[in-house]
Design an enzyme around this catalytic site. Structure first.
Site, PDB file in Angstrom:
ATOM      1  N   GLU A 103       0.815  -1.087  -0.047  1.00 54.09           N
ATOM      2  CA  GLU A 103      -0.013  -0.026  -0.191  1.00 54.09           C
ATOM      3  C   GLU A 103       0.849   1.412   0.179  1.00 54.09           C
ATOM      4  O   GLU A 103       0.546   2.088  -0.615  1.00 54.09           O
ATOM      5  CB  GLU A 103      -1.043  -0.043   1.151  1.00 54.09           C
ATOM      6  CG  GLU A 103      -2.133  -1.163   1.007  1.00 54.09           C
ATOM      7  CD  GLU A 103      -3.127  -1.274   2.242  1.00 54.09           C
ATOM      8  OE1 GLU A 103      -2.553  -1.660   3.275  1.00 54.09           O
ATOM      9  OE2 GLU A 103      -4.134  -0.898   2.100  1.00 54.09           O
ATOM     10  N   GLU A 123      -3.753  -9.447   3.596  1.00 51.41           N
ATOM     11  CA  GLU A 123      -4.454  -9.082   4.660  1.00 51.41           C
ATOM     12  C   GLU A 123      -5.598 -10.049   4.935  1.00 51.41           C
ATOM     13  O   GLU A 123      -5.834 -10.487   5.873  1.00 51.41           O
ATOM     14  CB  GLU A 123      -5.156  -7.686   4.556  1.00 51.41           C
ATOM     15  CG  GLU A 123      -4.075  -6.595   4.937  1.00 51.41           C
ATOM     16  CD  GLU A 123      -3.533  -6.387   3.529  1.00 51.41           C
ATOM     17  OE1 GLU A 123      -3.370  -6.837   2.465  1.00 51.41           O
ATOM     18  OE2 GLU A 123      -2.702  -4.937   3.551  1.00 51.41           O
TER      19      GLU A 123
END
Ligand SMILES: CC/C=C\C/C=C/C(=O)SCCNC(=O)CCNC(=O)[C@H](O)C(C)(C)COP(=O)(O)OP(=O)(O)OC[C@H]1O[C@@H](n2cnc3c(N)ncnc32)[C@H](O)[C@@H]1OP(=O)(O)O
Length: 725
Positions: A103, A123
């Site tokens: 990210e 995740e």
């Protein structure tokens, strides 16, 4: 936590948090400070972000999600800060860029990766979603289908694939940092608007609605009760349907739902449990920290039945030169054919293709009936029929033929390792390696040390597990070891429930709804009912050696159900014969359908034995099956057969289809609360006093008396007990 340096006009921010530069609060703070410093310095014209030790970052520090000083809100604003920089920011991706790490890279204006780097948003595998705006930026960069696939599966992709997807701008084979600084210098002064992903539209699909509908069906099917994949989907859908800022808001809401769901905690526990079991130890003081493995340059597998074939395939895939041995030419040729078929299939699945596996080269894979060819191997895995006499005969031979120091492994699911070792002159080199079927697919390797097994032997078996890309779990020697020993009371309860009025499909449904891949009856049919039957005959529980006059439903004063034996006597072995607890379309068929014959057989059985039928609700099914399994787990811990509850949980998740989002049986018990588990066991045990599996273990009682301590403290209550002795 992050070093700030200069390479002429380029500010270099290096994330530092060994081993994998996880983004702790301190790292995030240092990253923010570095960005602000670069922004404030007019002599800085561009920024490059990289990671210490040739690793970009493995993402947010997972421990932070359960710590009181939570960091989950901290990363998103930093990613925005990177993107909004007026100076170009380049990510130099080496090693891994995962989760929050990727990210951060998505916030950068350019991404350059080393050819061996791996990227992903995993995740979902720890019960979360990419909550630092990753669900909104990734689809804008690589399109909805590819982003949805990455985010809902969590898969890691190699740099070469990332380049094809447009996730990185460039890949390099040599010095990534130098290449990134060159790129940063090159793009100074170029417009940044087109490089800011939050400003990009999502590439349109011809039929977005239909695509999303079908994708959701697929995600739900694969998730089987796990929340994160579906919420990941919803966050990505928000990216497709809403402006960036609204999508980010939705992502945050969904992230909070997951964070507080309980499933995230279970999955994160499972992540660390898998790592904790690598640090094995034994009650006699042997330990991973002091034992060194022996190299395995050449191995042998004895027996080419179902297990042996899978084991050979696993070893070939790990590039270990191998001798495969069978008792005669007929079995050898049959086994060779089956192995070759498996290897061809595996080679097709693997990117490198058949040639890289090299299984046609007799120097890498040799088939033989000649035991003498085992004289120079470093390790042998015996995978013959589950029969003590046969195994002892083989081990006696091995200890004469193999070179000194060769590791002698037995693939057994229950037999006594010490007795097998007693047939050799080198019991210190004998160890149990319990593979799970299919052995080239299942991740678990239960590693069983005997009384004389050396620490080197354990370390070598653990090293082998790693080479085979399996999870090795070291356990002590007892009947059924850990996995099967806990399975016995579970299956026993399932069968007792049939006696009392339930049906296989009802019991299976409850446990499959709980999240098991297969309920106990579907699982028994798949494994083959004859396997347990043979073992029960060997134990004298049924068959010709059962003393005349033994009551049908009692053995040594305890409740016994002859139902599985009766099915076997009827030739109903499960899928292989087309009939078992269910009926199948044909012998070898896989589609289980409820069998009216079995239902009337059960009614007749209950009548014969004067068993009063009653309705059994889902709660009782679940509790009796699961709590008896967990109860056995506490007994195993108390006996020192496993050194912690994580071992039992890792075994169940990787070998028995336990739903990972429930963290394993012992973790599940901790979430239910030990007082409740104890109270329920006490209740069921009072109703069924002749069932030892329902009698609460002393260790469970002790933990409840100690006030239900958290799982990580359980084992300390055992050492208190032994120190008093
Ligand atoms: C604040 C932002 C809010 C939300 C968005 C962001 C969310 C996230 O980023 S969540 C984290 C996403 N990342 C991952 O899930 C990756 C986790 N790590 C791995 O999968 C593996 O470690 C690896 C593939 C990166 C490397 O595997 P391997 O080489 O086998 O090493 P180990 O797994 O043994 O790892 C070594 C050591 O590091 C610890 N560790 C790894 N990653 C993390 C992490 N993200 N946080 C904390 N600790 C991490 C790992 O536990 C090992 O240590 P121990 O042996 O002591 O347990």
């Amino acid at each position: 936590m992050a070093q700030y340096a200069r390479s002429s006009a380029v500010a270099v921010i290096r994330l530092c948090n060994p081993p994998l530069n996880a983004l702790s609060l301190a790292v995030l703070q240092a990253l923010e400070d570095g960005l602000k410093k670069a922004d404030a310095d007019p002599s800085v014209k561009a920024v490059m972000i990289c990671g210490e030790n040739r690793k970009f970052s493995a993402g947010a520090d997972i421990r932070g999600f359960s710590s009181p000083k939570r960091h989950e809100g901290a990363l998103g604003p930093i990613v925005s800060l990177i993107e909004s920089s007026e100076k170009p920011v380049v990510a130099a991706i080496e090693g891994v860029a995962l989760g929050g790490g990727l990210e951060v890279a998505l916030g950068c204006h350019y991404r350059i990766a080393h050819v061996k780097a791996q990227m992903g948003l995993p995740e979902v595998t720890i019960g979360l979603l990419p909550g630092a705006e990753g669900t909104q930026r990734l689809p804008r960069l690589i399109g909805l289908p590819a982003a949805l696939d990455m985010i809902t599966t969590g898969k890691h992709i190699p740099a070469t694939e990332a380049l094809k997807l447009g996730l990185v701008d460039e890949i390099v084979e040599e010095n990534t940092i130098e290449a990134a600084i060159r790129l940063a210098n090159k793009v100074i002064g170029q417009p940044l608007g087109p490089r800011r992903l939050s400003l990009k539209p999502i590439p349109r699909l011809p039929n977005m609605e239909a695509f999303l509908r079908e994708a959701l069906v697929k995600v739900k099917k694969q998730a089987r009760g796990c929340l994160a994949p579906e919420l990941c989907f919803q966050a990505v859908r928000a990216a497709a349907e809403r402006p960036f800022a609204e999508g980010v808001r939705r992502e945050r809401e969904l992230f909070q739902v997951l964070l507080t769901s309980g499933q995230a905690r279970a999955l994160q526990y499972a992540f660390f449990a898998e790592r904790a079991v690598r640090r094995w130890d034994t009650p006699s003081g042997a330990s991973w920290s002091s034992a060194a493995p022996q190299p395995v340059r050449k191995a042998a597998v004895i027996g080419l039945g179902t297990m042996g074939r899978g084991i050979v395939t696993s070893l070939v895939k790990a590039n270990i030169p191998l001798v495969a041995l069978e008792q005669d030419l007929e079995y050898l040729n049959k086994g060779r054919k089956a192995v070759m078929l498996l290897l061809e299939r595996e080679a097709m699945k693997m990117e490198r293709g058949a040639q890289a596996l090299d299984f046609h080269n007799p120097a890498r894979l040799q088939f033989t009936v000649d035991f003498d060819l085992l004289h120079d191997v470093d390790l042998v895995i015996e995978a013959v029929f589950e029969n003590m006499a046969l195994k002892k005969e083989i081990f006696h031979k091995l200890s004469k033929i193999c070179k000194p120091g060769a590791l002698l492994c037995t693939n057994t699911s229950a037999l006594n390792i010490d007795e097998i070792a007693s047939a050799t002159s080198c019991p210190q080199q004998v160890i149990g390696t319990h593979f799970f079927s299919p052995a080239h697919v299942m991740r678990l390797l239960e590693i069983i040390y005997g009384r004389h097994t050396s620490p080197t032997a354990i370390a070598t078996a653990m090293q082998l597990a790693k080479a085979l890309k399996k999870v090795g779990v070291v356990v002590g020697n007892c009947f059924g070891f850990v996995g099967n020993r806990m399975m016995f009371p579970y299956v026993q309860q399932a069968v007792f429930l049939l006696e009392e009025g339930s049906r296989p499909e009802a019991v299976d449904q409850v446990l499959e709804d709980f999240g098991f891949k297969l309920g106990p009856f579907r699982m028994s049919d798949l494994a083959g009912l004859d396997v347990g039957w043979r073992s029960r005959k060997d134990q004298g529980l049924t068959g010709p050696s059962l003393p005349a006059g033994t009551p049908a439903r009692q053995r040594q004063g305890q409740r016994y159900s002859p139902l599985p034996d009766l099915l076997c006597e009827q030739g109903r072995f499960g899928q292989k014969t087309g009939k078992g607890w269910y009926q199948y379309e044909r012998a070898g068929g896989r589609t289980a359908t409820p069998d009216p014959w079995l239902h009337s057989f059960l009614s007749h059985y209950r009548d014969t034995h004067h068993i009063k039928t009653r309705f059994i609700d889902q709660e009782e099914i679940l509790e009796r099956c699961l709590f008896s399994l967990i109860n056995e787990g506490f007994a195993i811990l108390a006996e020192g057969i496993a050194s912690g509850p994580e071992h039992l949980d890792v075994i169940y998740i990787n070998g028995y289809g336990w739903p990972k989002h429930r963290g394993g049986p012992m973790f599940y018990a901790s979430t239910v609360g030990l007082p409740r588990v104890l109270a329920k066991l006490q209740k069921y045990s009072e109703v069924h006093p002749d069932v030892p599996g329902l009698r609460p273990s002393a260790f469970l009682k002790k933990l409840v008396a100690a006030g239900n301590p958290p799982i990580k403290e359980w084992m300390s209550y055992l050492s208190q007990q032994s120190s008093k002795l």
